[in-house]
Structures are given as structure tokens and as C-alpha cells.
Design an enzyme around this catalytic site. Structure first.
Site, PDB file in Angstrom:
ATOM      1  N   GLY A   1      19.942 -30.018 -40.262  1.00 19.47           N
ATOM      2  CA  GLY A   1      18.232 -30.583 -40.661  1.00 19.47           C
ATOM      3  C   GLY A   1      18.481 -32.061 -41.041  1.00 19.47           C
ATOM      4  O   GLY A   1      19.168 -32.023 -41.566  1.00 19.47           O
TER       5      GLY A   1
ATOM      6  N   GLY B   1      17.184 -33.830 -43.200  1.00 18.72           N
ATOM      7  CA  GLY B   1      17.226 -33.036 -44.614  1.00 18.72           C
ATOM      8  C   GLY B   1      16.853 -34.070 -45.678  1.00 18.72           C
ATOM      9  O   GLY B   1      15.450 -34.744 -46.980  1.00 18.72           O
TER      10      GLY B   1
ATOM     11  N   ASP C   1      16.703 -34.528 -52.615  1.00 18.43           N
ATOM     12  CA  ASP C   1      16.024 -35.487 -52.918  1.00 18.43           C
ATOM     13  C   ASP C   1      15.184 -35.383 -51.559  1.00 18.43           C
ATOM     14  O   ASP C   1      14.077 -36.029 -51.268  1.00 18.43           O
ATOM     15  CB  ASP C   1      15.644 -35.824 -53.961  1.00 18.43           C
ATOM     16  CG  ASP C   1      16.652 -37.159 -54.048  1.00 18.43           C
ATOM     17  OD1 ASP C   1      17.172 -37.044 -52.494  1.00 18.43           O
ATOM     18  OD2 ASP C   1      17.059 -37.781 -54.623  1.00 18.43           O
ATOM     19  N   GLY C   2      15.912 -35.903 -50.412  1.00 15.45           N
ATOM     20  CA  GLY C   2      15.479 -36.508 -49.187  1.00 15.45           C
ATOM     21  C   GLY C   2      15.321 -38.288 -49.477  1.00 15.45           C
ATOM     22  O   GLY C   2      14.474 -38.768 -48.812  1.00 15.45           O
TER      23      GLY C   2
ATOM     24  N   ARG D   1      15.051 -45.947 -38.692  1.00 20.13           N
ATOM     25  CA  ARG D   1      16.181 -45.808 -36.865  1.00 20.13           C
ATOM     26  C   ARG D   1      15.988 -46.188 -35.997  1.00 20.13           C
ATOM     27  O   ARG D   1      14.485 -44.783 -36.058  1.00 20.13           O
ATOM     28  CB  ARG D   1      17.473 -44.787 -37.187  1.00 20.13           C
ATOM     29  CG  ARG D   1      17.653 -44.800 -38.686  1.00 20.13           C
ATOM     30  CD  ARG D   1      18.994 -44.405 -38.868  1.00 20.13           C
ATOM     31  NE  ARG D   1      18.577 -42.377 -38.886  1.00 20.13           N
ATOM     32  CZ  ARG D   1      19.253 -41.729 -38.739  1.00 20.13           C
ATOM     33  NH1 ARG D   1      21.080 -41.699 -39.570  1.00 20.13           N
ATOM     34  NH2 ARG D   1      19.842 -40.476 -39.302  1.00 20.13           N
TER      35      ARG D   1
ATOM     36  N   ARG E   1      21.007 -33.612 -32.039  1.00 19.33           N
ATOM     37  CA  ARG E   1      23.107 -33.947 -31.686  1.00 19.33           C
ATOM     38  C   ARG E   1      24.360 -32.808 -31.256  1.00 19.33           C
ATOM     39  O   ARG E   1      22.777 -31.404 -31.538  1.00 19.33           O
ATOM     40  CB  ARG E   1      23.024 -33.986 -33.921  1.00 19.33           C
ATOM     41  CG  ARG E   1      22.510 -34.980 -34.601  1.00 19.33           C
ATOM     42  CD  ARG E   1      21.789 -34.020 -35.751  1.00 19.33           C
ATOM     43  NE  ARG E   1      20.685 -35.688 -36.439  1.00 19.33           N
ATOM     44  CZ  ARG E   1      21.514 -36.734 -37.511  1.00 19.33           C
ATOM     45  NH1 ARG E   1      22.699 -36.450 -37.633  1.00 19.33           N
ATOM     46  NH2 ARG E   1      20.824 -37.441 -37.306  1.00 19.33           N
TER      47      ARG E   1
ATOM     48  N   ASP F   1      27.200 -32.473 -37.136  1.00 19.39           N
ATOM     49  CA  ASP F   1      25.952 -32.840 -37.236  1.00 19.39           C
ATOM     50  C   ASP F   1      25.812 -34.422 -37.230  1.00 19.39           C
ATOM     51  O   ASP F   1      24.958 -34.545 -36.704  1.00 19.39           O
ATOM     52  CB  ASP F   1      25.460 -32.205 -38.750  1.00 19.39           C
ATOM     53  CG  ASP F   1      26.106 -32.699 -40.012  1.00 19.39           C
ATOM     54  OD1 ASP F   1      27.387 -32.057 -39.800  1.00 19.39           O
ATOM     55  OD2 ASP F   1      26.077 -32.740 -40.732  1.00 19.39           O
ATOM     56  N   ASN F   2      26.285 -35.282 -37.335  1.00 18.68           N
ATOM     57  CA  ASN F   2      26.746 -36.624 -36.885  1.00 18.68           C
ATOM     58  C   ASN F   2      27.534 -36.840 -35.942  1.00 18.68           C
ATOM     59  O   ASN F   2      27.530 -38.200 -35.882  1.00 18.68           O
ATOM     60  CB  ASN F   2      27.539 -37.058 -37.875  1.00 18.68           C
ATOM     61  CG  ASN F   2      27.384 -36.862 -39.464  1.00 18.68           C
ATOM     62  OD1 ASN F   2      26.258 -36.574 -39.964  1.00 18.68           O
ATOM     63  ND2 ASN F   2      27.742 -36.828 -40.527  1.00 18.68           N
TER      64      ASN F   2
ATOM     65  N   ASP G   1      24.318 -42.055 -37.751  1.00 19.99           N
ATOM     66  CA  ASP G   1      24.736 -41.551 -39.731  1.00 19.99           C
ATOM     67  C   ASP G   1      25.364 -41.898 -40.283  1.00 19.99           C
ATOM     68  O   ASP G   1      26.618 -42.033 -40.313  1.00 19.99           O
ATOM     69  CB  ASP G   1      24.779 -39.982 -39.717  1.00 19.99           C
ATOM     70  CG  ASP G   1      23.294 -39.077 -39.188  1.00 19.99           C
ATOM     71  OD1 ASP G   1      22.035 -39.546 -39.400  1.00 19.99           O
ATOM     72  OD2 ASP G   1      23.585 -37.861 -40.393  1.00 19.99           O
TER      73      ASP G   1
HETATM   74  P1  AMP Z   1      25.379 -35.874 -44.236  1.00 18.46           P
HETATM   75  O1  AMP Z   1      26.443 -35.796 -44.589  1.00 18.46           O
HETATM   76  O2  AMP Z   1      24.540 -37.834 -44.278  1.00 18.46           O
HETATM   77  O3  AMP Z   1      25.236 -36.025 -42.480  1.00 18.46           O
HETATM   78  O4  AMP Z   1      24.203 -34.893 -44.022  1.00 18.46           O
HETATM   79  C1  AMP Z   1      24.557 -33.526 -44.231  1.00 18.46           C
HETATM   80  C2  AMP Z   1      23.145 -32.892 -44.587  1.00 18.46           C
HETATM   81  O5  AMP Z   1      22.498 -33.189 -45.933  1.00 18.46           O
HETATM   82  C3  AMP Z   1      22.357 -33.366 -43.400  1.00 18.46           C
HETATM   83  O6  AMP Z   1      21.372 -32.466 -43.092  1.00 18.46           O
HETATM   84  C4  AMP Z   1      21.179 -34.040 -44.219  1.00 18.46           C
HETATM   85  O7  AMP Z   1      19.944 -34.367 -43.883  1.00 18.46           O
HETATM   86  C5  AMP Z   1      21.281 -33.830 -45.440  1.00 18.46           C
HETATM   87  N1  AMP Z   1      21.267 -34.787 -46.682  1.00 18.46           N
HETATM   88  C6  AMP Z   1      21.884 -35.711 -47.311  1.00 18.46           C
HETATM   89  N2  AMP Z   1      21.255 -36.609 -48.336  1.00 18.46           N
HETATM   90  C7  AMP Z   1      20.367 -35.841 -48.628  1.00 18.46           C
HETATM   91  C8  AMP Z   1      19.295 -36.385 -49.270  1.00 18.46           C
HETATM   92  N3  AMP Z   1      19.441 -37.227 -50.268  1.00 18.46           N
HETATM   93  N4  AMP Z   1      18.422 -35.465 -49.652  1.00 18.46           N
HETATM   94  C9  AMP Z   1      17.870 -34.869 -48.730  1.00 18.46           C
HETATM   95  N5  AMP Z   1      18.795 -34.430 -47.387  1.00 18.46           N
HETATM   96  C10 AMP Z   1      20.251 -34.783 -47.584  1.00 18.46           C
HETATM   97 MG    MG Z   2      23.934 -36.727 -41.087  1.00 19.83          MG
END
Ligand code: AMP
Ligand code: MG
Length: 538
Positions: free
Chosen positions: A106, A108, A141-142, A199, A206, A280-281, A290
Site C-alpha cells: 500500500g 506507505g 515512518d512515511g 507526483r 499498480r 507494486d512498482n 517509483d
Molecule cells: P518501494 O520499495 O519503495 O516501492 O516500497 C515498498 C513498500 O514500502 C511500499 O508500500 C511503500 O509505500 C513502503 N515504504 C517504503 N518506504 C517507506 C517509508 N519510509 N515509510 C512508509 N512506507 C514506506
Molecule cells: Mg513502491
């Protein structure tokens, strides 16, 4: 037509209106079943400051350029203020990460603000990345840090100007907050400046949005999201009664396959390595999405990946990207199988991916080499070139630009030295005698092949060169260039970010004032973090 103020933007939030919402509005981490998204507010930040905004992205939503430098713009795109009509929310999706099903992921750290409807009737979703936790933040941490946000902002726009389908970036804002990151995953976290990128895309859906539904056996929601996606982003697939049949789903999947093929062919053409091709990407629209530990091939190395997290298996290395996209499409096919209830049309669609990719690759290689078309016999010429590249580290981007300068008179020159002189700038090291001879042999074969095209089509060198230079960029966002802009932005100097955005607006053009950017990665950057190696920490 970019004349609107922020307050005048008009929102038409179809995703929120037409798909089921999570009934819980408190912002805590949880599994969210039976809903496509959760309402969530961006986190307030202390001292937002604009680093850079992209006019071309403002054009998408008819936003007047004068707005980009207003304090209100910075407040809105740091998440401190919402415009009337915005309905901020985070989406639920799952995904296969590095080949394994990872369950619910999701948004995040992404928060969708809403869909702007522009004067052309198009819908553009605005999305903040790094604006604080959501129900999908799991243990993180979002937030996002400046270095990864500079990279996402610049690369989104650079890819667009290269002609590669991509999500866009409107703005890059420092939050004034500090964010803790363990960049090397070595137990030494540091505080880094926090940042938010806005963005922009027609949709951020996705493959994982569909996968999560079927993983939970929620076929009702799967159908709702699929139907919504078809009606909003693939309306040309609807029949005159606008109803959606099994055949519509098949055609939709076929189109996702061919769009993905086109995107991957573009990546291969310009030497882009995404780095984290998890499902997811993968965008349902076939957009590059992403931007994390991505990179650009410098020395041509088919097995290169910039992502240190993937250093062992190298699943997402350059040469593997077409195959991985196919694997990802197969996961999407599995996810939407309940809507189609037959394997064969899904298999056929995957075959269409293979076919579309290889056709596009041939067209791109013909253009890269300045040939009118790639014939059966030319495949050997291309394979040989890739082998020659590996004898001495050769910069892919520089090589193809220099190759366009070479022409037939060189054929009559028997001397290897003279022959390779024109491409020597692309070498990272002095070629061995064997390597130089191999390159000279290849160049002779190549120019002989070019001569055939000149004879058959009456083409001139200028025409061939123009075609090559439209396909082979002169300027790409090399990691070390991004890193230099990051280093300066960290010191509070945003000029280099703005300068790179400007440079990358015209990546195929000669820009004599910017010739110094047409340079190989310097030696210091070979092993520097951020330049040759990137982790997922962002
Ligand atoms: P990514 O590999 O960046 O595509 O991230 C995979 C998942 O981790 C996605 O659901 C992102 O929203 C979540 N995510 C990555 N970094 C963070 C973060 N700093 N805080 C919260 N969720 C994250
Ligand atoms: Mg991602």
C-alpha cells in the site's frame, strides 16, 4: 492554457467517489480489507521550503507558473494545506517483491490529494510522496529524504523529456524536518533533511492493486477496481453499450502487456535500470513509477544493477528487465484470472508482450545504429557490438552519440587507430590491442552496412545522424550528476537541481553551453554511495 491559480483548480475525484473506502479514518497501521483506499491527512511540517518546481507538470493541470513560487504553493505541496476539493487518501495494494508474495503493502508514504480535471477534460492525480504515515506504513515512518526526492523529481521529468512513459513530478519541497535513515543498513543511522515530492499521473494504480484483491479472494473488489480502471483509463475498450465483458478484460490485459513492452523497450534504449521491479512498482498504465535505487548504464554492462539490496541475485539487472516485466505481467494475469476464467487468452496476451517487445527492440536498435531497419543478418552485428563493448569498459550513451559522427570515408582508412579515434571518448580505459582491433573490425562491418542503406535508400550522412541523435540521448541523469545536485541542495544551494532540470528538458539536443555534462562518470564516482551503488533506504 496554464492560467489558473491554486484555488481555481477543479477536482473530480473519481477514484474516491466510485471505489469503496476503508470505513476507519483513524491513522494507524493495519490490514485494510474490502476497500481500495483509506482517507488520511498529510502530516504538518515545520518549515517547508521550495527546492524546485517543473513548469511542464504545471501545464498538465493548467496551473499558472506564477503560482509555483508562491508561499501557498509550498504549503500545499508540503502537505500543510489542502485545497478545496482535495480528498486525501492512501491506496491499498500488495505485491511480489524480489519474486515472493509480500502481502499488503500500500501507499506507505504516498498520499493522493485528488484528481484535477483540466481544460482538456483530462484527469491528473496529484500525489505527495513523503508526507507522513498512512495505514499502510507498516514499520516505517512515511517520510522521504532529500537525496531520494531529488532523484525522483529530476528523473521523472528527465524520463518524460526522453519520451519514456512515466509518472511526472510537479514539485520538490524541503520539509524543515529531520528524518533518520540508515543509508547503508550498517547500524549507523543519520539525520537527513526531509522532503516531499508531488507526483502527477493519470493514475497511480499498480499491478499490486489487483493482486491484493485476488490474494484475499475478494473478487467483488477486484472487479470494481478493474472496471473502474477500464472506464477511466481505457475507455476506448468499451463497446457501444459501455458494458464490460470477459472480452473487454482480455483486451485490457493485452493492452497492459503491450504498454509494458513499450515502456521496457524505452528503458533498454536509453540504458535505464529501474532497480526495484516489484509488482507494486508496476503501473497499470505502463508508466515508469517509483524512482528508488535506479541508475543509468554508463560502462555497458548487461548484468549491472544499481541496487545494492539486489546485489546478490541481481534479479533486476539491466538485461533481465524484459524478462522480469513478463514475469510481473504473469502475476497480474493470475490476479485477474477470476474475471476471465480461462488461461489461454492470458497466455496469448503474454505472447503479445514478447512479440511487441522484440519488435520494438528491433526498431530501436535500427534507430540507434542509424539503419533503416534491422534485418535478420543485422542481429549478429548487434550481438557483436555488445561483445566488443565488454572488452573495454565503454560508455553506452557517449558511444552511440559518437557513432553518429562516423561516416563512409573512414572505410577506406585501413588504420585501426584512426578508425577508433572517433569513439575513443567513450572508453573508460585505454583499450588493449585486441580490444581496439575488435572495435575497428566492428566499425568496418557497421559502416559497410550503413553504405548499403545509403545506396538502397539514397540516405545521406546528415539524415542518418539526425535519426540516431533522436534515439540516442546526449544527456541522461547519470547518478553522479544527481549526487552533485543532492550534495549542493543539502548545503542549501538549489541551483544545480534547477540546472539539471533545464539540461534534461532537451536530452537529444546539442547544448554547447552544457558540453561538460556530456562526460563519463568520473573515477571518484565509481565507488561513491549514491553514484554507483544505492540501497533501498530513501
Ligand atoms: P518501494 O520499495 O519503495 O516501492 O516500497 C515498498 C513498500 O514500502 C511500499 O508500500 C511503500 O509505500 C513502503 N515504504 C517504503 N518506504 C517507506 C517509508 N519510509 N515509510 C512508509 N512506507 C514506506
Ligand atoms: Mg513502491
Amino acid at each position: 492554457m496554464s492560467h489558473l491559480s491554486l484555488a481555481q483548480l477543479s477536482f473530480d475525484n473519481r477514484f474516491v467517489r466510485e471505489l469503496p473506502a476503508d470505513p476507519i479514518i483513524d491513522n494507524y497501521r493495519r490490514q485494510v480489507a474490502g476497500a481500495a483506499y483509506s482517507f488520511v491527512q498529510p502530516t504538518q511540517v515545520r518549515a517547508p521550503q521550495l527546492v524546485c518546481a517543473a513548469r511542464e507538470a504545471a501545464d498538465l493541470i493548467d496551473l499558472d507558473y506564477s503560482q509555483l513560487t508562491s508561499d501557498f504553493f509550498t504549503q500545499v505541496f508540503s502537505g500543510n494545506a489542502l485545497l478545496a476539493g482535495m480528498q486525501s487518501h492512501a491506496c491499498c495494494y500488495g505485491g511480489h517483491q524480489f519474486g515472493n508474495w509480500a502481502g499488503q503493502l500500500g501507499d506507505g508514504r504516498a498520499i493522493n490529494l485528488g484528481e484535477v480535471k483540466n481544460s482538456r477534460g483530462e484527469h491528473w492525480t496529484l500525489q505527495l510522496k513523503g508526507a507522513g504515515p498512512t495505514p499502510y506504513s507498516r514499520t516505517a515512518d512515511g517520510l522521504a529524504v532529500l537525496r531520494s526526492s531529488v532523484r525522483e523529481f529530476l528523473c521523472s521529468e528527465a524520463m518524460h523529456h526522453l519520451g519514456v512513459p512515466t509518472t511526472r513530478a510537479l514539485s520538490l519541497v524541503l520539509t524543515g524536518e529531520q528524518v533518520r535513515r540508515d543509508m547503508f543498513y550498517d547500524g549507523n543511522p543519520q539525520l537527513e533533511p526531509g522532503a516531499v515530492v508531488c507526483r502527477v499521473a493519470q493514475s497511480f494504480t499498480r499491478f499490486g492493486n489487483f493482486e491484493i484483491c485476488s490474494a484475499r479472494n475478494d473478487i467483488e473488489l477486484l472487479k470494481k477496481i478493474a472496471d473502474f480502471t477500464i472506464r477511466t483509463d481505457f475507455p476506448h475498450l468499451l463497446n457501444e453499450h459501455e458494458d464490460i465483458t470477459r472480452e473487454t478484460y482480455v483486451q485490457w490485459f493485452e493492452e497492459v502487456c503491450t504498454r509494458t513492452a513499450s515502456m521496457i523497450a524505452h528503458w533498454m534504449r536509453v540504458g535505464f535500470v529501474h532497480g526495484v521491479m516489484n509488482t507494486d512498482n508496476m503501473s497499470i498504465l505502463g508508466l515508469t513509477i517509483d524512482y528508488g535505487p535506479y541508475g543509468w548504464l554508463e560502462g555497458y554492462d548487461p548484468d549491472w544493477t544499481p541496487n545494492t539490496t539486489d546485489a546478490q541475485g541481481r534479479r533486476y539487472r539491466y538485461i533481465n528487465q524484459p524478462q522480469v516485466a513478463l514475469w510481473n505481467l504473469a502475476q497480474l494475469g493470475n490476479a485477474i484470472y477470476p474475471l476471465i476464467d480461462a488461461v489461454e487468452p492470458l497466455q496469448e496476451a503474454l505472447n503479445k508482450y514478447r512479440h511487441a517487445y522484440s519488435q520494438q527492440w528491433q526498431i530501436d536498435m535500427a534507430n540507434k545504429l542509424g539503419l533503416r531497419a534491422v534485418a535478420e543478418e543485422d542481429v549478429g552485428l548487434i550481438d557483436e557490438l555488445h561483445k566488443v563493448f565488454e572488452l573495454t569498459e565503454t560508455d553506452m550513451t557517449i558511444f552511440y552519440r559518437l557513432l553518429a559522427n562516423l561516416d563512409l570515408p573512414l572505410l577506406t582508412n585501413a588504420d585501426d587507430k584512426v578508425l577508433i579515434e572517433g569513439i575513443k571518448l567513450a572508453y573508460y580505459a585505454e583499450p588493449s590491442a585486441e580490444s581496439a582491433a575488435a572495435m575497428a573490425t566492428w566499425l568496418r562491418k557497421y559502416l559497410t552496412r550503413v553504405q548499403q542503406d545509403y545506396i538502397v535508400y539514397g540516405e545521406t550522412h546528415e539524415q542518418r545522424k539526425a535519426r540516431m541523435n533522436k534515439t540516442n540521448p546526449k544527456y541522461v541523469l547519470r547518478n553522479y550528476l544527481a549526487q552533485q545536485a543532492i550534495d549542493r541542495a543539502t548545503q542549501g544551494d538549489f541551483n544545480e537541481v534547477q540546472q539539471l532540470l533545464q539540461l534534461l528538458r532537451n536530452p537529444y539536443d546539442e547544448q554547447p553551453e552544457h558540453e561538460h555534462y556530456f562526460a563519463k562518470r568520473p573515477e571518484w564516482a565509481r565507488t561513491k554511495a549514491g553514484c554507483s551503488m544505492l540501497s533501498c533506504s530513501s
